[in-house]
Write a protein that holds these residues in place. Structure first.
Motif, PDB file in Angstrom:
ATOM      1  N   LYS A 217       0.795  -1.213   0.000  1.00 59.57           N
ATOM      2  CA  LYS A 217       0.000   0.000   0.000  1.00 59.57           C
ATOM      3  C   LYS A 217       0.834   1.273   0.000  1.00 59.57           C
ATOM      4  O   LYS A 217       0.320   2.364  -0.204  1.00 59.57           O
ATOM      5  CB  LYS A 217      -0.939   0.017   1.204  1.00 59.57           C
ATOM      6  CG  LYS A 217      -0.247  -0.145   2.532  1.00 59.57           C
ATOM      7  CD  LYS A 217      -1.265  -0.322   3.649  1.00 59.57           C
ATOM      8  CE  LYS A 217      -0.583  -0.580   4.983  1.00 59.57           C
ATOM      9  NZ  LYS A 217      -1.577  -0.832   6.061  1.00 59.57           N
TER      10      LYS A 217
ATOM     11  N   ARG B 157      -3.203   6.212  -6.183  1.00 57.49           N
ATOM     12  CA  ARG B 157      -2.560   6.630  -4.936  1.00 57.49           C
ATOM     13  C   ARG B 157      -1.866   7.983  -5.126  1.00 57.49           C
ATOM     14  O   ARG B 157      -1.993   8.886  -4.288  1.00 57.49           O
ATOM     15  CB  ARG B 157      -1.543   5.582  -4.488  1.00 57.49           C
ATOM     16  CG  ARG B 157      -0.885   5.876  -3.139  1.00 57.49           C
ATOM     17  CD  ARG B 157       0.161   4.836  -2.802  1.00 57.49           C
ATOM     18  NE  ARG B 157       1.350   4.969  -3.615  1.00 57.49           N
ATOM     19  CZ  ARG B 157       2.342   5.829  -3.373  1.00 57.49           C
ATOM     20  NH1 ARG B 157       2.264   6.643  -2.334  1.00 57.49           N
ATOM     21  NH2 ARG B 157       3.388   5.896  -4.161  1.00 57.49           N
TER      22      ARG B 157
ATOM     23  N   LYS C 170      -3.378   1.003  -9.290  1.00 60.70           N
ATOM     24  CA  LYS C 170      -3.364   1.324  -7.866  1.00 60.70           C
ATOM     25  C   LYS C 170      -2.393   2.472  -7.573  1.00 60.70           C
ATOM     26  O   LYS C 170      -2.697   3.392  -6.815  1.00 60.70           O
ATOM     27  CB  LYS C 170      -2.984   0.090  -7.039  1.00 60.70           C
ATOM     28  CG  LYS C 170      -4.128  -0.862  -6.742  1.00 60.70           C
ATOM     29  CD  LYS C 170      -3.683  -1.957  -5.799  1.00 60.70           C
ATOM     30  CE  LYS C 170      -4.880  -2.792  -5.342  1.00 60.70           C
ATOM     31  NZ  LYS C 170      -5.780  -2.031  -4.435  1.00 60.70           N
ATOM     32  N   GLU C 171      -1.224   2.410  -8.180  1.00 54.00           N
ATOM     33  CA  GLU C 171      -0.217   3.430  -7.946  1.00 54.00           C
ATOM     34  C   GLU C 171      -0.661   4.766  -8.539  1.00 54.00           C
ATOM     35  O   GLU C 171      -0.432   5.823  -7.945  1.00 54.00           O
ATOM     36  CB  GLU C 171       1.116   2.987  -8.559  1.00 54.00           C
ATOM     37  CG  GLU C 171       2.286   3.916  -8.291  1.00 54.00           C
ATOM     38  CD  GLU C 171       2.716   3.963  -6.838  1.00 54.00           C
ATOM     39  OE1 GLU C 171       3.764   4.565  -6.563  1.00 54.00           O
ATOM     40  OE2 GLU C 171       1.992   3.429  -5.970  1.00 54.00           O
TER      41      GLU C 171
END
Length: 263
Positions: free
Chosen positions: A117, A158, A154-155
């Motif tokens: 995460k 984020r 996801k990155e």
């Protein structure tokens, strides 16, 4: 019948109705720009104060346009944003996309990796912890198995969320004292971080003569060069209050990075 026609005409004039009513509340333009990685050039022809909306077909416009019987007006649409902001989001999307291309260089989208995460990833099945012990990532709650394509998504999300938090903080907090020491410029900019002891800005579309003018102004602000022999694209300086500034110019991409901090 004539009286009825007159009544209807009067009603239309009073209500301002037309066969092509203005449609407001279009989808969030910011999300579309970030998601679609819209190029900066898409908005470069607009003035910074021009309003921009996104039509259902994905086209971005300033002004009015009729699409499939519906009339769109950027000046009346509550979801419109100024072109300067649209440019900002487009440049942010490009920055993040370029970063991800470098970070995942050498991998195919279908490759399996373990992603955590905090944004790091590995294609190994185990890692060595701080005590020198080997840890199996398959059952590690801090890591999740996924493809490179999923890790990129996801990155990307984020990084965008991190920037949104930084932007919100910058908008809600007073202008940094350090930022006040920097020359003012009309170049499109994005604040990288804004903290008590350090401030950084990334400028776009900066011509070489504008860079030299910026260095001239920074010297007028009281910053003396630490390394007179440094390349002309770099300036390292310090003022009498021991505040340092680090400036780098990329002539190829026309970008200017400025980092100012207390020692």
């Amino acid at each position: 019948m004539k009286k009825l026609a007159i009544a209807i005409t009067s009603l239309l004039l009073m209500t301002g109705c037309s066969s092509t009513p203005t449609i407001t509340n279009t989808n969030n333009i910011k999300e579309h720009i970030l998601k679609d990685n819209v190029a900066y050039d898409s908005f470069s022809s607009y003035s910074d104060s021009d309003t921009i909306i996104r039509l259902p077909n994905g086209e971005y416009i300033h002004g009015t346009k009729e699409v499939n019987g519906k009339y769109y007006d950027s000046d009346q649409d509550s979801g419109a944003i100024q072109a300067k902001k649209a440019k900002y989001y487009a440049l942010l999307a490009m920055d993040v996309n370029n970063y991800l291309t470098e970070k995942f260089e050498g991998f195919n989208d279908s490759d399996e990796v373990f992603y955590n995460k905090e944004g790091s990833f590995t294609n190994a099945s185990t890692v060595i912890d701080e005590n020198g012990n080997e840890k199996d990532l398959a059952n590690n709650p801090d890591y999740e198995s996924m493809t490179i394509k999923e890790a990129k998504e996801k990155e990307y999300n984020r990084l965008i969320q991190e920037d949104a938090k930084e932007e919100k903080k910058n908008l809600s907090s007073p202008v940094s004292e350090l930022n006040e020491l920097l020359p003012k410029t009309d170049s499109i900019s994005r604040t990288v971080f804004n903290k008590k002891n350090k401030y950084a800005i990334h400028y776009y579309e900066v011509e070489k003569n504008e860079y030299f003018d910026y260095i001239k102004k920074i010297k007028e602000k009281g910053f003396d060069s630490i390394d007179p022999n440094s390349p002309e694209e770099t300036f390292l300086g310090v003022n009498s209050d021991n505040i340092s500034v680090n400036i780098h110019y990329d002539a190829t991409n026309k970008t200017l990075d400025v980092d100012i901090r207390r020692q």
